[in-house]
Every structure is written in C-alpha cells, then in structure tokens.
Write a protein that holds these residues in place. Structure first.
Motif, PDB file in Angstrom:
ATOM      1  N   GLU A 267      12.577  -1.246   1.519  1.00  0.00           N
ATOM      2  CA  GLU A 267      11.366  -1.898   1.031  1.00  0.00           C
ATOM      3  C   GLU A 267      10.352  -1.931   2.159  1.00  0.00           C
ATOM      4  OE1 GLU A 267      10.417  -3.033  -1.869  1.00  0.00           O
ATOM      5  OE2 GLU A 267      12.270  -2.559  -2.927  1.00  0.00           O
ATOM      6  N   GLY A 268       9.120  -1.542   1.869  1.00  0.00           N
ATOM      7  CA  GLY A 268       8.083  -1.543   2.890  1.00  0.00           C
ATOM      8  C   GLY A 268       6.787  -2.128   2.377  1.00  0.00           C
ATOM      9  N   ASP A 269       6.005  -2.704   3.286  1.00  0.00           N
ATOM     10  CA  ASP A 269       4.656  -3.145   2.920  1.00  0.00           C
ATOM     11  C   ASP A 269       3.715  -1.948   2.866  1.00  0.00           C
ATOM     12  OD1 ASP A 269       5.402  -5.917   2.966  1.00  0.00           O
ATOM     13  OD2 ASP A 269       5.412  -5.779   5.152  1.00  0.00           O
ATOM     14  N   LEU A 270       3.989  -0.959   3.711  1.00  0.00           N
ATOM     15  CA  LEU A 270       3.206   0.267   3.748  1.00  0.00           C
ATOM     16  C   LEU A 270       4.172   1.433   3.553  1.00  0.00           C
ATOM     17  CD1 LEU A 270       0.732   2.021   4.275  1.00  0.00           C
ATOM     18  CD2 LEU A 270       1.014   1.600   6.729  1.00  0.00           C
ATOM     19  N   THR A 271       4.002   2.154   2.470  1.00  0.00           N
ATOM     20  CA  THR A 271       4.874   3.276   2.146  1.00  0.00           C
ATOM     21  C   THR A 271       4.104   4.574   2.301  1.00  0.00           C
ATOM     22  OG1 THR A 271       6.178   1.964   0.590  1.00  0.00           O
ATOM     23  CG2 THR A 271       6.292   4.353   0.358  1.00  0.00           C
ATOM     24  N   LEU A 272       4.665   5.496   3.054  1.00  0.00           N
ATOM     25  CA  LEU A 272       4.083   6.817   3.274  1.00  0.00           C
ATOM     26  C   LEU A 272       5.025   7.826   2.639  1.00  0.00           C
ATOM     27  CD1 LEU A 272       2.002   8.662   4.688  1.00  0.00           C
ATOM     28  CD2 LEU A 272       3.362   8.458   6.767  1.00  0.00           C
TER      29      LEU A 272
ATOM     30  N   VAL B   7       0.844  -1.193   0.000  1.00  0.00           N
ATOM     31  CA  VAL B   7       0.000   0.000   0.000  1.00  0.00           C
ATOM     32  C   VAL B   7       0.877   1.240   0.000  1.00  0.00           C
ATOM     33  CG1 VAL B   7      -1.786   1.266   1.238  1.00  0.00           C
ATOM     34  CG2 VAL B   7      -1.811  -1.233   1.254  1.00  0.00           C
ATOM     35  N   LEU B   8       0.440   2.239  -0.750  1.00  0.00           N
ATOM     36  CA  LEU B   8       1.097   3.542  -0.771  1.00  0.00           C
ATOM     37  C   LEU B   8       0.108   4.602  -0.312  1.00  0.00           C
ATOM     38  CD1 LEU B   8       3.367   5.574  -1.697  1.00  0.00           C
ATOM     39  CD2 LEU B   8       2.223   5.586  -3.919  1.00  0.00           C
ATOM     40  N   VAL B   9       0.513   5.407   0.657  1.00  0.00           N
ATOM     41  CA  VAL B   9      -0.261   6.582   1.074  1.00  0.00           C
ATOM     42  C   VAL B   9       0.556   7.801   0.687  1.00  0.00           C
ATOM     43  CG1 VAL B   9      -1.335   7.821   2.982  1.00  0.00           C
ATOM     44  CG2 VAL B   9      -1.332   5.319   2.982  1.00  0.00           C
ATOM     45  N   ALA B  10       0.034   8.596  -0.234  1.00  0.00           N
ATOM     46  CA  ALA B  10       0.751   9.769  -0.740  1.00  0.00           C
ATOM     47  C   ALA B  10       0.052  11.033  -0.287  1.00  0.00           C
ATOM     48  CB  ALA B  10       0.830   9.730  -2.259  1.00  0.00           C
ATOM     49  N   THR B  11       0.833  11.986   0.175  1.00  0.00           N
ATOM     50  CA  THR B  11       0.296  13.262   0.638  1.00  0.00           C
ATOM     51  C   THR B  11       1.189  14.379   0.116  1.00  0.00           C
ATOM     52  OG1 THR B  11      -0.451  14.475   2.611  1.00  0.00           O
ATOM     53  CG2 THR B  11       1.584  13.211   2.813  1.00  0.00           C
ATOM     54  N   PRO B  12       0.642  15.557  -0.137  1.00  0.00           N
ATOM     55  CA  PRO B  12       1.445  16.591  -0.796  1.00  0.00           C
ATOM     56  C   PRO B  12       2.586  17.161   0.036  1.00  0.00           C
ATOM     57  CG  PRO B  12      -0.894  17.019  -1.089  1.00  0.00           C
ATOM     58  CD  PRO B  12      -0.781  15.936  -0.066  1.00  0.00           C
ATOM     59  N   ARG B  13       2.486  17.092   1.372  1.00  0.00           N
ATOM     60  CA  ARG B  13       3.445  17.852   2.175  1.00  0.00           C
ATOM     61  C   ARG B  13       4.251  16.947   3.105  1.00  0.00           C
ATOM     62  NH1 ARG B  13      -1.234  20.289   3.487  1.00  0.00           N
ATOM     63  NH2 ARG B  13      -0.849  20.163   5.712  1.00  0.00           N
ATOM     64  N   ARG B  14       5.512  17.327   3.298  1.00  0.00           N
ATOM     65  CA  ARG B  14       6.421  16.574   4.159  1.00  0.00           C
ATOM     66  C   ARG B  14       5.934  16.571   5.604  1.00  0.00           C
ATOM     67  NH1 ARG B  14      12.914  17.636   5.110  1.00  0.00           N
ATOM     68  NH2 ARG B  14      12.975  16.907   7.248  1.00  0.00           N
ATOM     69  N   ASP B  15       5.406  17.693   6.085  1.00  0.00           N
ATOM     70  CA  ASP B  15       4.995  17.749   7.489  1.00  0.00           C
ATOM     71  C   ASP B  15       3.851  16.784   7.769  1.00  0.00           C
ATOM     72  OD1 ASP B  15       3.324  19.300   5.916  1.00  0.00           O
ATOM     73  OD2 ASP B  15       2.849  20.715   7.513  1.00  0.00           O
ATOM     74  N   VAL B  16       2.998  16.539   6.777  1.00  0.00           N
ATOM     75  CA  VAL B  16       1.903  15.583   6.960  1.00  0.00           C
ATOM     76  C   VAL B  16       2.463  14.158   7.020  1.00  0.00           C
ATOM     77  CG1 VAL B  16      -0.249  14.690   6.004  1.00  0.00           C
ATOM     78  CG2 VAL B  16       0.268  17.126   5.842  1.00  0.00           C
ATOM     79  N   VAL B  17       3.468  13.876   6.192  1.00  0.00           N
ATOM     80  CA  VAL B  17       4.129  12.561   6.249  1.00  0.00           C
ATOM     81  C   VAL B  17       4.678  12.301   7.643  1.00  0.00           C
ATOM     82  CG1 VAL B  17       6.118  11.247   5.428  1.00  0.00           C
ATOM     83  CG2 VAL B  17       4.684  12.456   3.793  1.00  0.00           C
ATOM     84  N   LEU B  18       5.375  13.279   8.191  1.00  0.00           N
ATOM     85  CA  LEU B  18       5.984  13.115   9.511  1.00  0.00           C
ATOM     86  C   LEU B  18       4.924  13.008  10.605  1.00  0.00           C
ATOM     87  CD1 LEU B  18       8.913  15.672   9.132  1.00  0.00           C
ATOM     88  CD2 LEU B  18       9.015  13.179   8.966  1.00  0.00           C
ATOM     89  N   GLU B  19       3.788  13.666  10.405  1.00  0.00           N
ATOM     90  CA  GLU B  19       2.720  13.604  11.411  1.00  0.00           C
ATOM     91  C   GLU B  19       1.969  12.272  11.333  1.00  0.00           C
ATOM     92  OE1 GLU B  19      -1.355  13.856  12.809  1.00  0.00           O
ATOM     93  OE2 GLU B  19      -0.916  14.166  10.695  1.00  0.00           O
ATOM     94  N   LEU B  20       1.817  11.726  10.112  1.00  0.00           N
ATOM     95  CA  LEU B  20       1.079  10.474   9.950  1.00  0.00           C
ATOM     96  C   LEU B  20       1.905   9.246  10.338  1.00  0.00           C
ATOM     97  CD1 LEU B  20      -0.822  10.899   6.555  1.00  0.00           C
ATOM     98  CD2 LEU B  20      -1.789  10.944   8.852  1.00  0.00           C
TER      99      LEU B  20
END
Length: 656
Positions: free
Chosen positions: A401-406, A362-375
């Motif tokens: 390698e990850g099963d869940l990539t943020l 699974v890939l969870v993509a978000t536009p901003r770096r700060d959201v990645v770090l918060e999630l």
C-alpha cells in the motif's frame, strides 16, 4: 467457481442472492429478520451453481407478487425454467444440471443429497438449516459466528480496498500481507458483500443490448465484456471450475491472469471522497519551493487551480457499488502540454505534494517500465517521507500500500476507485495511445470525484482540438529549461531509403549533411521507418563516411542498451535506429535526421518526438533537425507548425 443461489423476501419484496458461504448468509438474514416484524423468507435454490449463471440470474430477476405464496416445489420449477432459458441462450455454464443433478424424479430440487429448503423467519429454524450450520467449513471458508467473522471481514476489506482482483490474486495478496486470512477468506468476503463493502462479481459481464451499428452489425454476435479491462471476451476454453467446454475468457488482459465468465472478481472502492488541493499558492511560492522555471511555474499553478476546484456536477458519489455498468464516468481532466525537454516530471511535483499533504492518494502511470525505474528515485528524493510503491511486470511491491504509486499503465487494472489524482505520463505513447483497455483501467482506478492530469509533448489530435475550443482545461509549457527556442526542422529532398539502398549514390546529399553535423562535433540520430533498412544503410554510410563509428539498433537488437550507452559516451557518433529511441533518450549536442519522413509510420507526434532529441542541452540548444523525404506530407507540415507555434508562444510570454 460455483456458488449457492437463494431467494430472500421481506414484506413481499423478493431478491436473488448468491453466496460463497451460505452459512454466513443464514446467520446474517436470521439476525436481521428474526426479531423484525413482518413476513420474511429465505429459499435455497441451488447449493452449487456456476458463478456466471448465478450473476445473470440475479441481474435478470423480475420479482412477482405471487412469489410470497410459493412453496419449495414452485420455487424449484421456477429455477429450472430459468436455467433452461440460460441453456437456450447458449450462455449457461451448468445448463445440463437443470434436468439431472438438480432435480429428482419427483420434481423435488436436489443437490448433493440436500433438497431445496424454505425458512420462514417467524418460525423455528428448519432441520436443513440446522444441519447446514453444524457442517464443517468448506474449502476457503472459516468457522465461527458473525461476530468472529467481523474481524476477518474488516481485515480483508482493508487489504483489498481500492482493488480489483481475481480470486487467485486475492490468495497471493493475503499469503504475503495477511497469512492468517489466506485460504479462509471466502466467509469474510461474503460477510463484507452482505454489508455492502465488497462487490463479488464474475470476471466477465453480459454484453447487454446492442446500441447503434446499423444493419451491417446486426448479424454480429454480442460478446461478454471483461469487468477488469472492459474488452470483449473472444477466448473460449474448457473449464473444470464450471464444467463448460467453451467457458469464455478475456484474451486482452490475459497477462495479469485469466478473467473468466466463472472466475470470481473482488472489487472494493475506497470509501472516502476524493481530496482537493488547497486554494492555489502564488506562482513565486511554487517556483521557489520546487525550483521551477517561469514557464514551469505558470503551468504548475494553473494545474493546482484545477485541482482545487470542486467536483463537477453529476460526479458519481464516492464509494459506489462495484457492480454498476462497465462504462466509467468521465472524470475532470487537465492537460499539461509541455515541449520535449521541458521538465514535465518537475512540474508535477507541486501537484503530487498538494494532494499528498491533504492525505490523498496519487497514481503516476507511464507506459514503460524503464521510465518507472527512472522516475522512482527522483520521486523518493522529492517526497522522502511518503510511502512510494513502484509497480511493473515482476515488481516485488505489487501488494504494498502506498500514498504515491508509480506504475506502468497495465498495472492499473488491479485498482478500483482508489486514487484522488491520476497522472498519465506520455499520454500519446504506446501502449496507452489508442488502447481502450488501458484508458478503461485508468478511469476505473480513479475515485468517481477524483481528477486526471495528462502529460504530453504531443497530445493526440482530439485532445488538441478540445484544448483549442476551450473544452479541456490545459496549460502549455512552450520552452525548455534553458530558455532557448526549439530547433525547427529543415527539409531536404531525398529518394526513399528503399531506392537509395539499390542506388547508393542517391545518398550523397544525405551524407553531405551528415558530414556537416559530424564536423561540428554533434552526435547524430538517424531515424528510419523499417528495421530491415538499418544494416544495409549502416554498411553504405560506413563506406561514405570513412573513419566514423556508425552503428544501428532496433527493438530486435539484443545489444540495444549497450549501443545507447556507447552513443552517450561518444564512442558511437552516428546511430541508425527506429522510433524505439524517439522518447526518453537525452544525448547532449545531438542532431536528428529522419529518413523517409513522409512514411505513414511517422505521424505528427512521432516526428515531433524524434525532433525533440535535438537541442536539449544548454551547451548546444540549437541542434539541427532534418526531414529527408521525397514528399512533403501533412504530418511533416503539422509537426513543423507545432514546433513553430510553441516558439511563438514562448516568445510572446517572455520565456525565451
């Protein structure tokens, strides 16, 4: 980069191939055809041709029946003609070599002292081929027979599976993850390419024939497109690798490394078909396991039903070649339309779990770096036994390698058909919104039969129309976790801020409304459309609202983070800001004022997002939202109607 170019023919059927290590190709075809009945030949055309020219030659090759009767000289003349045609188009990286280094005075094709050779596989190996096999391995190559290279090839494919990487990125990956392969992977890559497990392409692809555009576009030259991001390549620069003074490169994805016409791009699709979620569990089970509200549970179950559906008809088969046309197939999509503060992150937990439990990625993509770090910590807590990788500019996990990539959306360009499920968070936000490059990267990151889930509080209008017409499966979450309706914006007539700054008395009406919010103990977001308005407006409001701590911030403010922290602590009561704080900021007991709400810079989505800063806490669910402007625009009307519509749906479904 330069590669060898050769022709391979079997039973009168000819192809052009290119090679990073010609020794590998000789061993491969020799093993395949020497013991096979029927005629088969291999003809070396060039030992070192620019990759961009070799790719075009292979793609445009039109076999002729008489080729089976050609001798080396005839093949050499044919190759020279093709190179001259490339030079005439102005697209060839080594056209000058066509009449010089590649050809001797007698017409014999030469390169670095070796002539063109032809090997008929029914006969003994010619002397030129024997010398080639005895020669030491060149830069980036490894010595050994095919059996020995097989293990290296397996290791390389395993490392780059689901990736789209330039050669320099492959070097960096292997230095960190497989040092034994670093510096000698070209031979392994060539073997994997012959086996059909790895695509070796130039970074840029030909533009191809123009479609549409009418007479106005007929004079515009076609430009090559980047295979990594899909953008037109407008840059030109001298290049030592191919010798061109104007080698094309892509400026759009330059931050991830220079994708050139002559740079090598490796792509390897994940081989397994996309997994599907199990048949949908009950809403009560989903709510109980993940602690969701009624509205969240209903939406999550609708999305789980979508994930359990079989692939649509016409979906591309998994593991397709990476050298297919640039336009990706349209994946099955689902929209989770959740109001601001509805808890979108918690709603996707059941979706991620459903795919991860069946062995998917699974890939969870978000536009901003700060959201990645918060999630990241929230996902780690929800899925403690899952390998989670977080990717953003400067991340030290970029090759893990990850099963869940943020990941931030720009990082998606390094993936190719890798994920069973792609979740795009804040679909309408910068930089994803209106950026075809990032949409292209997201499509290519998903397996051909994988699925997309979009998350947004303010979907773009085209998606809203698709959902309304029943063309886009979706679920609406019209209420926040606390079960109270969204604050509906009120309008006050106010002259433009530009005019108010010249005549401060015009701000009295605004200041009186601000005073009411301060008296009730609210924190105030005051949004403005221009950075230049912030400082003078702060100065005027400090005089009008004496004794209140008022500050301003923007993208140009080096103390922005510090001021937001002080605002959360109630040390600052009124914060004048731009749309940099329209998302991702939750401050309890907040009121929102939007000055110049009629500005063209504030569209419907932006107004809804800014209004969404109010009423987010259970202690103060009815915060005030005020649109202050001289005109009542269509964007303001649509924003108010969208908020009212969500409240009606919430009331109708019994969520309030």
């Amino acid at each position: 980069m330069r590669v060898a170019v050769y022709a391979i023919g079997h039973e009168g059927k000819w192809r052009i191939r290119r090679s990073l290590d010609l020794r590998v190709d000789v061993l491969w075809w020799g093993q395949r055809f020497c013991a096979t009945p029927g005629s088969a030949r291999m003809v070396l055309l060039s030992a070192a041709t620019a990759l961009s020219s070799a790719v075009r030659l292979e793609q445009r090759f039109e076999p002729r029946t008489e080729m089976s009767g050609w001798d080396p000289r005839k093949w050499g003349l044919w190759f020279r003609e093709r190179m001259e045609e490339e030079a005439g188009r102005g697209m060839n990286g080594d056209a000058a070599l066509g009449g010089q280094a590649l050809f001797g005075g007698s017409g014999e094709v030469l390169h670095s002292g070796t002539g063109v050779w032809m090997w008929d596989f029914r006969q003994a190996m010619p002397e030129q081929v024997l010398r080639l096999l005895e020669r030491p391995a060149g830069p980036g190559q490894a010595a050994g027979a095919l059996a020995e290279l097989g293990g290296m090839s397996d290791a390389l494919v395993e490392r780059v599976s689901g990736r789209s990487l330039l050669a320099a990125e492959v070097d960096a990956l292997l230095q960190e993850m497989a040092p034994g392969l670093a510096g000698a992977w070209h031979s392994a890559a060539q073997l994997a390419s012959l086996q059909g497990r790895l695509a070796l392409d130039a970074g840029l692809a030909d533009a191809g024939p123009r479609r549409g555009g009418g007479l106005l576009r007929m004079g515009r030259p076609r430009l090559p497109r980047c295979r990594r991001c899909g953008s037109e390549a407008t840059g030109r620069t001298p290049c030592a690798a191919c010798g061109r003074a104007d080698c094309a490169y892509c400026e759009a994805c330059l931050a991830l490394g220079r994708s050139r016409a002559c740079s090598l791009l490796l792509r390897s699709a994940a081989r397994d078909p996309a997994v599907r979620a199990a048949a949908g569990p009950s809403t009560a089970a989903v709510r109980g396991r993940w602690g969701l509200s009624a509205a969240q549970g209903d939406a999550a179950c609708a999305a789980l039903g979508f994930l359990a559906e079989p692939p649509r008809r016409g979906s591309a088969a998994p593991g397709g070649r990476a050298d297919r046309p640039l336009a990706p197939a349209r994946h099955a999509r689902f929209l989770l339309w959740a109001v601001t503060g509805a808890g979108k992150t918690e709603m996707i937990f059941p979706l991620l779990g459903a795919i991860l439990e069946r062995g998917g990625r699974v890939l969870v993509a978000t536009p901003r770096r700060d959201v990645v770090l918060e999630l990241a910590p929230r996902l780690a807590k929800a899925f403690p036994d899952t390998r989670i990788v977080t990717l953003y500019g400067g991340s030290d996990e970029r090759w893990r390698e990850g099963d869940l990539t943020l990941a931030t959306t720009h990082q998606l360009m390094r993936f190719y058909q890798a994920f069973d499920l792609v979740v795009i968070d804040e679909l309408d936000a910068f930089p994803y919104h209106n950026d075809p490059m990032l949409a292209y990267a997201a499509e290519h990151a998903c397996k051909p039969d994988g699925k997309f889930v979009y998350l947004s509080a303010t979907p773009p209008r085209p998606l809203q129309k698709e959902a309304a017409r029943g063309r886009l499966p979706h679920a609406k979450v019209p209420v926040r976790f606390h079960g109270h309706p969204l604050p509906v914006p009120k309008r006050i007539a106010l002259k433009s801020i530009e005019q108010c700054l010249r005549q401060p008395m015009l701000l009295k009406r605004l200041s009186s409304h601000l005073s009411l919010s301060l008296e009730r103990g609210a924190q105030i977001f005051l949004f403005v459309s221009r950075i230049r308005h912030i400082d003078p407006l702060v100065a005027i409001l400090r005089r009008m609202l004496g004794g209140v701590c008022i500050e301003g911030t923007s993208s140009e403010d080096p103390f922005r983070a510090e001021k937001v922290t002080r605002f959360r602590r109630r040390e600052i009561r009124l914060l004048v800001t731009t749309t940099i704080l329209e998302r991702g900021v939750t401050v309890p007991r907040s009121d929102v004022f939007i000055a110049d709400a009629d500005s063209s810079l504030f569209d419907e989505a932006s107004l809804v997002q800014m209004a969404g800063r109010a009423g987010r806490s259970a202690e103060d669910p009815a915060g005030r939202v005020v649109f202050a402007s001289p005109q009542w625009t269509i964007s303001q009307k649509r924003a108010v109607n969208q908020i009212k519509s969500m409240n009606r749906i919430a009331r109708k479904n019994g969520y309030l």
